[in-house]
Each structure stands twice: as structure tokens, then as C-alpha cells.
Design a protein around this motif. Structure first.
Motif, PDB file in Angstrom:
ATOM      1  N   PHE A   3     -56.129  -7.275  23.807  1.00  0.00           N
ATOM      2  CA  PHE A   3     -55.053  -7.800  22.967  1.00  0.00           C
ATOM      3  C   PHE A   3     -53.878  -8.241  23.823  1.00  0.00           C
ATOM      4  O   PHE A   3     -53.200  -7.431  24.433  1.00  0.00           O
ATOM      5  N   PRO A  23     -50.247  -9.644  23.993  1.00  0.00           N
ATOM      6  CA  PRO A  23     -49.121  -9.745  23.058  1.00  0.00           C
ATOM      7  C   PRO A  23     -48.607 -11.175  22.933  1.00  0.00           C
ATOM      8  O   PRO A  23     -48.690 -11.955  23.888  1.00  0.00           O
ATOM      9  N   TYR A  24     -48.109 -11.487  21.775  1.00  0.00           N
ATOM     10  CA  TYR A  24     -47.438 -12.773  21.588  1.00  0.00           C
ATOM     11  C   TYR A  24     -46.005 -12.657  22.076  1.00  0.00           C
ATOM     12  O   TYR A  24     -45.502 -11.557  22.334  1.00  0.00           O
ATOM     13  N   MET A  53     -42.377 -12.116  21.915  1.00  0.00           N
ATOM     14  CA  MET A  53     -41.576 -11.392  20.929  1.00  0.00           C
ATOM     15  C   MET A  53     -40.086 -11.537  21.211  1.00  0.00           C
ATOM     16  O   MET A  53     -39.279 -10.729  20.780  1.00  0.00           O
ATOM     17  N   LEU A  69     -55.410  -2.022  15.078  1.00  0.00           N
ATOM     18  CA  LEU A  69     -54.061  -2.541  14.906  1.00  0.00           C
ATOM     19  C   LEU A  69     -53.292  -1.733  13.880  1.00  0.00           C
ATOM     20  O   LEU A  69     -53.876  -1.103  12.990  1.00  0.00           O
ATOM     21  N   ARG A 100     -44.403  -6.427  11.888  1.00  0.00           N
ATOM     22  CA  ARG A 100     -44.646  -6.104  13.289  1.00  0.00           C
ATOM     23  C   ARG A 100     -46.071  -5.602  13.451  1.00  0.00           C
ATOM     24  O   ARG A 100     -46.557  -4.833  12.624  1.00  0.00           O
ATOM     25  N   HIS A 106     -50.550  -2.338  18.812  1.00  0.00           N
ATOM     26  CA  HIS A 106     -51.859  -1.842  19.206  1.00  0.00           C
ATOM     27  C   HIS A 106     -51.887  -0.368  18.832  1.00  0.00           C
ATOM     28  O   HIS A 106     -51.048   0.414  19.278  1.00  0.00           O
ATOM     29  N   ARG A 149     -53.768   2.293  19.374  1.00  0.00           N
ATOM     30  CA  ARG A 149     -53.994   3.391  20.308  1.00  0.00           C
ATOM     31  C   ARG A 149     -52.789   3.609  21.222  1.00  0.00           C
ATOM     32  O   ARG A 149     -52.352   4.733  21.446  1.00  0.00           O
ATOM     33  N   THR A 150     -52.250   2.519  21.713  1.00  0.00           N
ATOM     34  CA  THR A 150     -51.168   2.666  22.701  1.00  0.00           C
ATOM     35  C   THR A 150     -49.794   2.466  22.102  1.00  0.00           C
ATOM     36  O   THR A 150     -48.802   2.711  22.779  1.00  0.00           O
ATOM     37  N   LYS A 159     -48.495  -0.307  21.701  1.00  0.00           N
ATOM     38  CA  LYS A 159     -47.853  -1.426  22.393  1.00  0.00           C
ATOM     39  C   LYS A 159     -47.545  -2.521  21.365  1.00  0.00           C
ATOM     40  O   LYS A 159     -48.429  -2.909  20.606  1.00  0.00           O
ATOM     41  N   PRO A 160     -46.315  -3.022  21.323  1.00  0.00           N
ATOM     42  CA  PRO A 160     -46.019  -4.091  20.371  1.00  0.00           C
ATOM     43  C   PRO A 160     -46.804  -5.346  20.734  1.00  0.00           C
ATOM     44  O   PRO A 160     -46.867  -5.734  21.902  1.00  0.00           O
ATOM     45  N   LEU A 161     -47.427  -5.958  19.748  1.00  0.00           N
ATOM     46  CA  LEU A 161     -48.239  -7.141  20.031  1.00  0.00           C
ATOM     47  C   LEU A 161     -47.629  -8.406  19.463  1.00  0.00           C
ATOM     48  O   LEU A 161     -47.719  -9.464  20.061  1.00  0.00           O
ATOM     49  N   ALA A 162     -47.041  -8.290  18.282  1.00  0.00           N
ATOM     50  CA  ALA A 162     -46.492  -9.505  17.686  1.00  0.00           C
ATOM     51  C   ALA A 162     -45.418  -9.136  16.687  1.00  0.00           C
ATOM     52  O   ALA A 162     -45.443  -8.054  16.099  1.00  0.00           O
TER      53      ALA A 162
END
Lengths: 868, 322
Positions: free
Chosen positions: A492, A494-495, A497, B262, B273, B276, B278-279, B281-284
Motif C-alpha cells: 500500500f 500512501p497517497y 496527504m 484497511l 481517512r 493501513h 496493521r500498522t 500508517k495513514p494512506l489517504a
């Protein structure tokens, strides 16, 4: 006479006779073979006494005879080059110093490119390749001091070190690669190490030896500027050899000690730069600084105060060397005191180049990192006094780089010198320099010494201390990095942000008056901030409403304080002020200029006023300003969106047409720029004259000619900018007159920034005032300015610029001079170019000025005289 | 770094703010997949994801806001909870749309219910109860009250704000995760009627929570500026694993994607928002809506829908499951 000796002489004389007269190859060959007995190394060598006699008295003569016989015919007397081989063996196997001298002498005496010259050059190359240079030097080392023949040694020294130059002179284009300095000096270094090895061996064997000839060779090579080549080889080898061997260390110390005084500086500079770290340097030099006055002067004065080209690692090596040994530490303390004194001297700050100030600052920080608190306490008052003086002068400076340097050093040094006091903390942005300086201030890791102490046990594994610390740093960093690597094992990505900002509530005022009200009275900070953000757009969209409240709004904005931490507050406030000033120029400019000389303002506010005036003037003089809408106003309820969209729509269509149209005419497409009146014309006086009037009247809180020279510099730059923007306006001539008078009054100002501003002002006068008016209306001022610029100045920049101005009036393609020439010829410059209005990239820097000047300054088709 | 993605499509036409979203029927393929949305005006819209049109509108809550939608696993039956204090059971089979049953609720709060299917025809329902801090457990479809979960007298957690009924593989006993008004999350053992564990992970009311039974990890969002991630250990004790700070305060809903890759949150700051799971982690950050986002939902095939106060439902296809 000793019969042995006379027999040798007889034999040699006969042989020389045979050689010079005989044409019989066999005879010559056997004669030479016979003579070789005296060199030893044959089956039945001559007696030692005979050998010695031969080497001492007859060898050179024989060699000279051999050289003189050298010719193709002579070598061809015997087949297969036997004769040549035998001939060469005399040079390669006989006493090296004589052979070398004879060869060099013959090479220099032989004219032009010839068979003999090339043969001898090749022979010399073989001589070098066979490592005979070591034998040359070793011979000198073995001689007892009283036996050494100084003239001979000197001749040898000059030839050994100067070989590349001499050979290059002799051989010209035929020079061999072996004699290039890049190859010769490393070879010389290798040979020197071999000599030292031999010296060490013979010292172990109980024989006395001297290294002074090697020292002289190294010293002379360094004086010739070949430090990198020769020390690049010597230092790593010596570093390895001195590790764990006292004898080697002593030889090495002796080697440096014996360097003649005149070469000491070159050698030490080279060593400091080449040595990988302070411990290595300490091993190579020993306590040289305590023994040799010259060395102490070089190490503690010359390298620190008189030069500033050395790299930071070299500086660290140098100061670290002083810190390593307890006997040398007093020198370090002394050096720190002197460094601080220099650092704190106001005259040094004013006159020393910035690079040198950085260098001294680095040295100060390194010293502080090396010294213990107790050592600092002893001279604390002295250090603090210099520090404070330096900080004060630096913070007063108008050059940002100097100020930053002062802040960084002050923070670090005060924390060390005065640890119990409250820590100093300045606000400066982190950059490369500050990071570097702060890293220097961190105490050197203690791992240095154990690694050095442990190195004798495992000499192969031991690295130089500097490398070890570097590796240590990398190791420390790695674990942090590994975490993120674990994270990134998924697919994955990230986009972006970056748009994730804090949400502002929609309370932005819709009217200018609402903004004023919100900014003055609102206790609702969100509304206050929204008003500030919305103001610029509102002002541009509602010029009429803005004019009604313009002065009030300018006052509010000028006095606005940043009560909450709004991101980009300064920019918002400035843009809003510029917008107001550009919308209602006359009243607001009048107000701002009057406030510039008013009592209760901070320097910051006064400089803001200057910035705003210059930016507003730029905005007003921007061509096509009326046609386009405001740059950042988003289409709001008062503005139909179509009016904002139209230009983009046109741009898209134009672009499409341009792409699909083939043009048959030559040259770039000419673009007709729509003409419009220069709005600055009508109001330039409001901007300019009030500003230039009051600079010499000091107030209680504001004295432009006294302490506030930073503002004076800004004022000069701003006036220059206003002058430049007033190009082709009707007031330009009187503005130019006033500005030249202003420049004349301040021409000997002590601050470089102010003088730079004055130069920019003069140049903008030359750019903006029409040439014929310049000569007609202000000839006196112009002559005075020229006299100032052409006068031999003390400051390099001024001289440089002055030279540009005064010398190449007609010839140089430089814009400066072109404009000067226009001014002097009285010829109007290029009327065919149209539509360029001046654009200020950066108002207050010489770069900005240069950028301005690089713009080909065409007269405006939009000038008031030609405007529709 | 790629620019923020755009929605795959946007559904308009609910005529009022969207407060509940639910995907159903994804198992038979895209053409049978439906998105159900509940709006402030009390209507439930059934959207076809193929034609992207509303195919039916259910009106059963007398104009009061629909706050929760859930289909039953055993058949085309829909459960809708409205603020008219009614919970309706709809029969959607073969194009029907009639209320077949309804449960009267006694709480006027915003707390959404939760169900747990316990067999072919029996399921358990958790809804806020009569007292302000009570939770009622019903056995359905018989509507018999199994028990009422009432916190101990000295606990005072305030109203329940969100519920999640779970049955873990390890134990057959149903458990109920409840987020309370005081920012705490409690794990109830339903059969014992007592709190197994309780953690205070927020300082503001918990607005939404979701739980990943496989990893025994859950997440909760509240009115404050942080998400809390907590886990459940072998002893059925909750532990805070960490908090994740957000730019703006206010989370109205959190959902974990069925494949547990997700996590999506619905924010009051108009943004969805995506993390991820599991972690964390911000993705989008999906900034499409112009008003607060009320609910998010994931389809079985990974599609993400977000319903907002701006009356639009945005549908996103992010990181499609392989």
C-alpha cells in the motif's frame, strides 16, 4: 703514493683512452667488463680499497666519458645491444648519487631532441624504476655529518626535487610519463619511505644515521606545492608504520624536526590536511610545537588566523593534535583565547570576509569541544567578555549570515563557558551551516582514544579515528531506519496527504468593513484569522469600498500583532497592506511614509513599511494590471466567476492555435502587448519624497544615521527600487536628482549593506532617468557620483563595480555600462522595444539588483508620454 | 507521491443528510450488490451499484432520522433503526419492501444497535435500553428480553454511544463491546451480565468502534482529535495499544475492511481517512465532501462508501483486495 691507488688511476686512464679512441667493439667491451670489477658484483671483484678509490675519484669521470661516447654508431659496434646494456649497467649499479648527477648534468647539457637525449632520458626512467632514487637519498643519510659535502648535497637536493621541471624543460614535448609530477612525487614518497626503513634498520643495528636529507627533500617538494602527491603517499605509510613502534615514531618526529624552517609551513599544512585524525597527527609530529618555534607559529597562528582555506577535518586534526597531549594543552587554551579575541573584535567582524569568520567560528567551537570545564573556568571572564562583545557586534550587523553566525556560536559557547547561567536560545532556521557548527560543538566521542590505544594489538583492524566515528554514526542511525523498512513491506503506497490541513470554520467576512471590524475588535480568533486571510481578495475585488476605509485599514494592518500563531501571518499582513496601498495609493502612501518617521514604531514595522511601499509600487507599475484580476482572489459572491475564468479560457485557445499553426516568418512570434497607463506615474511622488526627506533627523527611538543602519540600508534599497519602478514617469528626473543627493550625503557610510543600497540607487537612477534629461538636468550630481564610483575605494565590491562603471563605458556588453554609455552619449536607448516594465525579483539583495539589471530595460510603450 | 484519489462515483438524490450506510448482496456478484442508505428525513434508499440509481425507497420511520441499517445473514431482511424509537424489520425478498416486524425502543440517543446471528433463525440484538446508561439484549425474532446490562452504580460511564456484539472462536459466550459517553470502552460478558474489562481511551464520547476478532484488536473514534487502538488479551482484558493523532477533531464512524487490511474513518472535518490497519500508517485523506461525513461502510469486495451531511454518498475503490 699508494701503489693500489695509482694502479686504479692507471687502469681508468687507459680505459678512458681506449674508450675514446677505439672503434673496435670487442676491445671496448672487454675494457668495460674489466672496469666493472671495481663496482663489485662480478666473479672476481677488485679489492675493497680499490673499489672505494674508484668510486670516490674516477667514477664520475668515467661516466662523463661514457655519456660523451653515446651515439647510434658506437652502440652498433656490437650486435644485440650488448654494449648498451653494459653501458647502462654502469649508471644503474655504480654509486647512485654520482650517476644521478652525471645523468642530470648530461641531460641538461644535451641540446634539442636527439638520439642521445632520449637514450639518457630512458636511462633515467630505468634508474627511477629500479629504485635508485632511494639509494641516492640513502647515501646522503649514511654519511656522517662532518663528511657531507654541503655544496654537493645542495646540488643533489635541487635536482632530486626539481627533476620533473628540469626534465620537462629538456624534453619539451617528448617528455616521458615517468617524469610527470603526478607520477614522480608519489614515487619520491615511496622512495623516502624505503630510505626511512633503511634508516630504522641501521639504527636497530646500532649504526648512526641522519634523516635530514630526506627531510629536506620532503620539505622542498612541499614548498614546490606538491604536498598532496608526496604526503599522500608518505602519510598513510608512516601512519601504519608508526603504529606501535617507538623507533619509527622517533624517526618520524626527527624527520619533521629536520625540515628547514622555510619549508616548515608547507610541510605542516600538508600534514594537517593529509593526516586522517588528531591522533595520527600527534604520532607523526610528536611534541614538535614545543620544540620548534616556527612550527608553533605555523600551527597556532598561521593556520588559525592568517589562513582560512582549510577544511573542517583539517581544522579538527590540528586542534585535536593540540588537545591530545597534556603538554600541548596550554597552547590550545591560548589558541582559544586568541580565537575568541578575534571572534569578538568588532573591526574583524567588519573587515574580515565571511568565510574567515566562519572558519574562526568553527575553530572556536572545536576548541570548546576539546577543552574540559576546569580549563575553561580559569579563563572564563576573558572568554565571556570577548564572546559578549562579538555577539553584540554580530547581532548589530546588517548581514543576515553574520547575525546567524553570532547566534549559533553564542548559544554553543555560552553553554560551555557559562554552564550555570540561563541557556541562550536564539530563533534561527536550521540549515547546513548551523547543523555543521552544532555538530562540531558536540564533544568528540570518547571512543577515539580506546581505539587508538587498542590499535597496537590489532594494527590491521584499527582504522583511523575519524573513520571509526563516522562508522559509529552510521551504525547508530541504522536501527531507526530499519523500523520504517519493516513498515514498508506491504504493497500500500500512501497517497499525497499534504492537503490535510486544519479545518477553518467558514466565518470569513464578506465585506472590507467587516474585516476591519473583525481585526480590531474581534475576540473570536477564528474570525480574526479568517478576516486576515480574506482581506487581500476582498480589497482587490472591492476597490471602491476599500478606498473609503483605506487609511484606517492600513493603520489597523500596520499595527496588527500576531496574537495567535497564525501560519504565514507576516505574508498575509504584508499582502493585505500591499493590496490596500495599491488600491488607494495616494492616501495610504502618505500615511505610511509619515509613519515611517513617526516615534512609536519598532524597526520591524518601519522595515515593513519600506517593503510594502516597494511592493505596492511594483504592483502599480505592473503592465496589464488593470486587465487581469487579482492574483489570489477566489471568485466570491461579489464577482461573477466568468470574469476570472476568461483569461484562462483565452490562454487555452491561444495555446491551441499556436500549436496547430505553422508560421512561415522568421524569428520568434512577436506579441503585441496591450498598452496601458503606468499607474505609478501619478503617485510616485507620494511614495518617494516623504521617505527621502527625513533620514537625517534623528528621533529618540530612531536614528537612521546612528545605530539603525540596517533600516538605512533598507531605505536606500527601497528608494532605489522606487526610482527604478518610476522609469518613464514625469517625476523621474526630480526623483533622480533627490536620490543622487541622498547618495552623495551617505557615500562614505561605514556599513557595507548601506553602500550596496546606494550603488543600487545610483544604478536605478541611471536606468530610469531618460538619458538626455540626465545630462541636461543633473550634470553636477552625475559627475559627483562618477567621482565617488571611480575613486579608489577600500571595499572590493565598490572597486569592482566602480571599475565596471568607469572603464568600459562604450565597449563592454554589460548592461551597466551600456546604460552608462546611453547616459553619456545622450542617445535614447532602443525605442523599438516595447512593453517591458521593470520587475523586481528581490528588493533588498545585490542578487536582486543584478537580476534587475539583467532584464534588458526597454522603454515602455506604456509610458505616459506615449500612452493612449 | 500520487495525488489524492477521486471517488469512483457519487450517489446523489437522498435529499437529506446521509446517516447510515450498509452494503448487502455482494456475494452474488456486482449486479446483485446493493448499497442501502438511511437519511435524516427517515427514508431508506436502496441503490444498485450497477446502474448507480436508487431502485427503491423505504419509508418507515415517520420522517425521523435513520441511524442504523443492517441486513440479516439468513435472508433478504433488513433491520433499520430510526430516531422515532422504532426498529423495523423489512422483508426485501423478490422486490417486496414491507415492514414485517418492529421493535419499540426506549432510548432517544444516537446509539446504533448491533446484532449477532446465533443460528439459522435465531439472532441476538443489542440496543440501548430504558435507563440512560443501560443496554438491552433481545433474543430475536421472538423479541424476548434476555437481559439488561447496567453498569455498576459507581461507574457512571454515561450513555452508551456505540455497540458491537461479538462471539469469538475461543469461547461460545457472546461478548458486547460498548463505547460510552465518558470516552471509555467496556467489554461485557452478556451471559454473566458483568463487565469483563473497561478502558478509558478517550476523553470525549466514543462515537464509533470496530473490532477485528482475528487479531483481537479494535479501534475507536471519538469527538476528540485521536483514534485509539486497543487489544483484547487472553484474559479478556482490554489494553490500549496506542493512539493516533488526527489533524481535526471528531470521528463519527470507524470501519475495518472485511479483509482486515484497511481502516476507514468518517470525520467531522468533511474527510474520510484511510489507514493501513496493521500498522496504522495513514494512506489517504479523501477530501471530497463539503460537510461532515457521518458514516462509512465497506463492501465485501473492498468498495468503500461514505455518507455525508452534504447529502451525497461517495463510493471509492482504494487498494482493491487481490
Amino acid at each position: 703514493m699508494d701503489p693500489v691507488l695509482s694502479s686504479v688511476r692507471l687502469t681508468v686512464r687507459e680505459a678512458v683512452h681506449t674508450l675514446s679512441s677505439s672503434e673496435d667493439g670487442g676491445c671496448i667491451f672487454s675494457t668495460l667488463e674489466f672496469l666493472k670489477r671495481y663496482l663489485g658484483e662480478t666473479e672476481n671483484p677488485a679489492l675493497p680499497a680499490e673499489q672505494e678509490e674508484f668510486a670516490r675519484l674516477h667514477f664520475s669521470a668515467l661516466l662523463r666519458c661514457l655519456v660523451s661516447k653515446l651515439s647510434p654508431d658506437w652502440l652498433g659496434l656490437l650486435p644485440d645491444g650488448q654494449l648498451e646494456e653494459l653501458w647502462a649497467s654502469f649508471f644503474l649499479e655504480g654509486p647512485a648519487d654520482q650517476a644521478f648527477l652525471v645523468l642530470m648534468e648530461a641531460l641538461e647539457d644535451t641540446p634539442g631532441p636527439s638520439f642521445r637525449l632520449m637514450k639518457m632520458a630512458r636511462l633515467l626512467a630505468r634508474f627511477l624504476k629500479a629504485g635508485r632514487m632511494a639509494a641516492v637519498m640513502e647515501g646522503q643519510c649514511r654519511q656522517q655529518a662532518e663528511l657531507a659535502f654541503p655544496l654537493l648535497q645542495e646540488a643533489l637536493l635541487v635536482r632530486v626535487v626539481g627533476l620533473p621541471d628540469r626534465l620537462a624543460n629538456c624534453l619539451q614535448h617528448e617528455n616521458l610519463a615517468e617524469f610527470f609530477p603526478q607520477r614522480y612525487y608519489p614515487l619520491l614518497g615511496e622512495e623516502a619511505v624505503r630510505v626511512l626503513q633503511a634508516v630504522v634498520d641501521s639504527l636497530r643495528g646500532g649504526l648512526d644515521c641522519s634523516v635530514s636529507f630526506v627531510s629536506q627533500v620532503v620539505g622542498k617538494a612541499c614548498v614546490y606545492g606538491r604536498q598532496k602527491e608526496i604526503l599522500g603517499v608518505l602519510v598513510p605509510r608512516l601512519t601504519a608504520l608508526t603504529r606501535g613502534s617507538c623507533l619509527w615514531q622517533r624517526v618520524c618526529w626527527r624527520l619533521v624536526e629536520c625540515v628547514p624552517d622555510r619549508a616548515m609551513e608547507a610541510v605542516l599544512t600538508g600534514l594537517v590536511e593529509t593526516a586522517p585524525g588528531p591522533h595520527t597527527l600527534s604520532r607523526l609530529l610528536g611534541n614538535l610545537v614545543l620544540k620548534s618555534k616556527k612550527a608553533r607559529f605555523v600551527m597556532t597562528q598561521k593556520l588559525l588566523f592568517l589562513q582560512y582555506r582549510h577544511s573542517t577535518p583539517a581544522l579538527q586534526s590540528l586542534l585535536g593534535y593540540l588537545a591530545v597531549d597534556s603538554q600541548r594543552r596550554p597552547l590550545l587554551v591560548q589558541a582559544l583565547k586568541e580565537l575568541m579575541e578575534t571572534w569578538g573584535s568588532s573591526s574583524a567582524i567588519r573587515h574580515a570576509p565571511l568565510d574567515q569568520q566562519r572558519y574562526v567560528s568553527r575553530a572556536v567551537l572545536i576548541c570548546l569541544a576539546h577543552l574540559a570545564d576546569a580549563e575553561l573556568q580559569d579563563s572564563r571572564d576573558e572568554l565571556l567578555a570577548s564572546l559578549m562583545a562579538g555577539v553584540k557586534c554580530r547581532l548589530d550587523s546588517s548581514l543576515p549570515a553574520v547575525r546567524r553566525l553570532g547566534m549559533i556560536v553564542a548559544e554553543v559557547a555560552s553553554a560551555r563557558i557559562h554552564p550555570e547561567g540561563p541557556p541562550l536560545k536564539f530563533q534561527y532556521e536550521e540549515d547546513e551551516l548551523s547543523c555543521e557548527l552544532l555538530a562540531l560543538a558536540a564533544p568528540q566521542p570518547a571512543a577515539d582514544s580506546p581505539s587508538e590505544a587498542g590499535s597496537p594489538v590489532t594494527p590491521d583492524a584499527a582504522e583511523t579515528p575519524d573513520k571509526q566515528t563516522e562508522e559509529g554514526g552510521v551504525l547508530q542511525v541504522r536501527p531507526q531506519g530499519s523500523d520504517s523498512e519493516l513498515d514498508s513491506d506491504d504493497e500500500f503506497v500512501p497517497y499525497d496527504m499534504s492537503g490535510d490541513q486544519e479545518l477553518k470554520s467558514g466565518k470569513a467576512p464578506m465585506y472590507v468593513r467587516d474585516c476591519v471590524e473583525a481585526l480590531t475588535t474581534s475576540e473570536d480568533w477564528e474570525r480574526w484569522e479568517a478576516a486576515l486571510r480574506a482581506l487581500e481578495g476582498l480589497v482587490f475585488r472591492n476597490p471602491a469600498a476599500t478606498r473609503e476605509v483605506s487609511v484606517e485599514l492600513a493603520q489597523v494592518l500596520l499595527l496588527l500583532e500576531e496574537k495567535t500563531s497564525v501560519a504565514g501571518f507576516e505574508g498575509l499582513r504584508q499582502r493585505a497592506l500591499v493590496a490596500v496601498t495599491a488600491t488607494a495609493p495616494a492616501p495610504v502612501a502618505e500615511y505610511l511614509t509619515s509613519q515611517f518617521y513617526a516615534v512609536n514604531y519598532s524597526l520591524r514595522q518601519r522595515m515593513d513599511i519600506l517593503d510594502v511601499l516597494a511592493l505596492a509600487a511594483q504592483e502599480l507599475s505592473r503592465p496589464g494590471r488593470l486587465g487581469s484580476t487579482s492574483p489570489c482572489g477566489s471568485p466570491g459572491p461579489t464577482c461573477p466567476p466568468s470574469c476570472a475564468r476568461a483569461p484562462t479560457w483565452r490562454a487555452v485557445v491561444d495555446e491551441r492555435i499556436r500549436r496547430k499553426t505553422r508560421r512561415f516568418s522568421q524569428g520568434p512570434p512577436r506579441k503585441g502587448l496591450a498598452g496601458s497607463p503606468n499607474e505609478f506615474n501619478a503617485v510616485a511622488g507620494y511614495f518617494f519624497f516623504p521617505l527621502i526627506q527625513g533620514f537625517d533627523r534623528p528621533l529618540v527611538t530612531f536614528d537612521l544615521l546612528g545605530d539603525d543602519q540596517l533600516v538605512l540600508g533598507r531605505l536606500a534599497h527601497t528608494l532605489g527600487a522606487l526610482m527604478y519602478l518610476a522609469v518613464n514617469t514625469t517625476v523621474a528626473v526630480s526623483m533622480g536628482k533627490a536620490l543622487l543627493e541622498f547618495v552623495w550625503a551617505l557615500r562614505f557610510h561605514g556599513d557595507a549593506y548601506v553602500r550596496r543600497g546606494l550603488l543600487s540607487a545610483v544604478s536605478s537612477v541611471l536606468l530610469s532617468v531618460p538619458a538626455e534629461r540626465l545630462l541636461e538636468d543633473l550634470p553636477d550630481e552625475l559627475l559627483e557620483a562618477r567621482a565617488w564610483l571611480a575613486a579608489p575605494g577600500t571595499i572590493a565590491t565598490r572597486r569592482r563595480k566602480a571599475r565596471k562603471l568607469s572603464t568600459g563605458r562604450r565597449s563592454q556588453a554589460d548592461v551597466w555600462t551600456r546604460w552608462c554609455s546611453h547616459a553619456w552619449d545622450g542617445r535614447p536607448p532602443g525605442p523599438e522595444r516595447a512593453g517591458r516594465r521593470p520587475r523586481l525579483c528581490c528588493l533588498h539583495s545585490p542578487e536582486g539588483l543584478r537580476a534587475q539589471l539583467e532584464v534588458p530595460p526597454g522603454p515602455l510603450g506604456t509610458a505616459p508620454t506615449t500612452a493612449p | 507521491m500520487a495525488a489524492p484519489p477521486d471517488p469512483q462515483f457519487v450517489l446523489r438524490g437522498t435529499q437529506s443528510a446521509v446517516h447510515a450506510l450498509h452494503f448487502c448482496g455482494g456475494a452474488q456478484g456486482r449486479e446483485h450488490q446493493r448499497l442501502l442508505s438511511g437519511s435524516l428525513s427517515g427514508l431508506v434508499h436502496i441503490w444498485s451499484l450497477q446502474t448507480r440509481r436508487a431502485i427503491a425507497t423505504l419509508d418507515g420511520h415517520g420522517g425521523q432520522c435513520v441511524i442504523w441499517l443492517q441486513t440479516l445473514p439468513q435472508g433478504p431482511q433488513l433491520l433499520s433503526q430510526g430516531r422515532d424509537l422504532k426498529l423495523c424489520l423489512w422483508d426485501l425478498a423478490e422486490g417486496r419492501n414491507a415492514v414485517v416486524d418492529s421493535v419499540d425502543l426506549e432510548s432517544v440517543g444516537f446509539c446504533r444497535g448491533s446484532i449477532l446471528a446465533r443460528g439459522q433463525q435465531r439472532w441476538m440484538l443489542a440496543v440501548p435500553g430504558r435507563g440512560s446508561d443501560e443496554i438491552q439484549i433481545l433474543e430475536m425474532p421472538s423479541k424476548t428480553s434476555v437481559c439488561t446490562l447496567k453498569p455498576e452504580a459507581d461507574a457512571k460511564p454515561g450513555m452508551p454511544m456505540c455497540l458491537e456484539l461479538r462471539q469469538t472462536d475461543s469461547s461460545p459466550r457472546p461478548r458486547l463491546l460498548a463505547g460510552y459517553e465518558d470516552g471509555s470502552v467496556a467489554l461485557w460478558d452478556v451471559s454473566e451480565r458483568k463487565v469483563c474489562s473497561r478502558i478509558a481511551c478517550h476523553t470525549e464520547p466514543v462515537m464509533g468502534l470496530d473490532f477485528d476478532s482475528q487479531k483481537a484488536r479494535g479501534v475507536s473514534g471519538s469527538a476528540e482529535k485521536a483514534l485509539a487502538v486497543w487489544s483484547l488479551d487472553e484474559q479478556q482484558a482490554l489494553q490500549v495499544r496506542g493512539t493516533h493523532q488526527l489533524t481535526n477533531p471528531g470521528i463519527s464512524d470507524v470501519k475495518i475492511r472485511p479483509d482486515r487490511k484497511l481502516l476507514a474513518t468518517a470525520g467531522w472535518d468533511h474527510r474520510v481517512r484511510v489507514f493501513h490497519w496493521r500498522t496504522m500508517k495513514p494512506l489517504a485523506v479523501l477530501a471530497f465532501h463539503s460537510a461532515a461525513v457521518h458514516c462509512v461502510a465497506f463492501a465485501a469486495d473492498g468498495l468503500l462508501a461514505a455518507g455525508s451531511k452534504d447529502r451525497r454518498i461517495s463510493v471509492w475503490s482504494l487498494y482493491p483486495p487481490s
